[in-house]
Design an enzyme around this catalytic site. Sequence first.
Site, mmCIF file in Angstrom:
data_model
loop_
_atom_site.group_PDB
_atom_site.id
_atom_site.type_symbol
_atom_site.label_atom_id
_atom_site.label_comp_id
_atom_site.label_asym_id
_atom_site.label_seq_id
_atom_site.Cartn_x
_atom_site.Cartn_y
_atom_site.Cartn_z
ATOM 1 N N GLU A 176 -7.409 0.884 2.807
ATOM 2 C CA GLU A 176 -7.419 1.680 4.029
ATOM 3 C C GLU A 176 -8.766 1.600 4.726
ATOM 4 O OE1 GLU A 176 -3.983 3.152 1.716
ATOM 5 O OE2 GLU A 176 -6.019 2.502 1.241
ATOM 6 N N ASP A 204 -12.489 -7.308 21.387
ATOM 7 C CA ASP A 204 -11.630 -7.370 22.569
ATOM 8 C C ASP A 204 -12.334 -6.839 23.813
ATOM 9 O OD1 ASP A 204 -8.952 -7.557 23.935
ATOM 10 O OD2 ASP A 204 -9.276 -5.383 24.050
ATOM 11 N N CYS A 255 0.849 -1.189 0.000
ATOM 12 C CA CYS A 255 0.000 0.000 0.000
ATOM 13 C C CYS A 255 0.888 1.244 0.000
ATOM 14 C CB CYS A 255 -0.906 0.023 1.233
ATOM 15 S SG CYS A 255 -2.450 -0.870 1.018
ATOM 16 N N HIS A 256 0.551 2.201 -0.835
ATOM 17 C CA HIS A 256 1.333 3.424 -0.915
ATOM 18 C C HIS A 256 0.957 4.374 0.225
ATOM 19 C CE1 HIS A 256 1.529 1.826 -4.999
ATOM 20 N NE2 HIS A 256 2.630 2.530 -5.155
#
Length: 312
Positions: free
Chosen positions: A98, A112, A62-63
């Site tokens: 993203e 969690d 990923c850039h």
Amino acid sequence: MIDVGNKPTTLRAARARAVLFAGPESIQALREGRVPKGDPLEVARAVAALAVKNTPQWIPYCHPIRIDWVGFEHHIHDDRITLEVSVRAVDRTGVEVEAMAGASAAVLVVYDMLKMLDDTLSIGGIELLEKRGGKSDFRKLRPERITAGVLVMSDSIAAGFKEDTSGRVIRERLEHEGLAVQRYAVVPDDSDQIVSTLLSWIDDDGIQLVLTTGGTCFGPRDNTPEAMRQVIEREAPGMVETARSYGQARTPFSMLSRGLAGMRGGSLIVNLPGSKGGVTDSLDALMPGVVHAFRMLRGEGHDDASGNREPS
């Protein structure tokens, strides 16, 4: 990593969703704010933004891009919680990974924080809901409806002293974009021949898009802009301004191009530089967006961000 340096900078957007299945007791505790570790949804909001901005640090291909906005929404149902993350950026590559990274991190945080209350928790899936920006937005422009011509202006090529390379680059790129190249010619740097060829192609043959190469600089025989002014009826300065700006970021000589762009009837003519590199940069800046000009020429209007048609 894939080289995205030749892609234009455009608005990119994506939205992803993650689902967490949970039992009724943990759903009720979440609704009533009784989760011992705090509010999972507010923590998930912050973590989603962090995950989006740091995606290139753990997804190696990923850039790194500048994120302009991260949105977060949640929906609590009787048996599940859905989390949606939206991302916007103005850059050369998309933001779908993203958005999915943000949704993934958000659902893991909620998992969690609820796991001490619920042994039945399970992540139901992470999916991309939508993406915008880049070439996929141009697929509906139907370039196959556009006829094209490539005109090379060069004394040396016309005389057979040099081989045409820039015209071939244009032709191959147009065909790659799905346009039908019906005319190709090489003429000397002579205004009368340039004008007569353009008028013949447009007025007699009905060619809709003509891309020219050569004759746009400061040389004594660089006559293309002057010839163009005898042909076009309305100028389209934004196209050559975009191409020059794009090229100037890659070479200090793009500013020397005097090329024009303009319309004659329902046809569009755009002057490109004479060098192979200049042509390549200009095409990267203009394609496939230049195809959208023909929607305007036909009076069909724009599409807004949601895909609905706006009047011209």
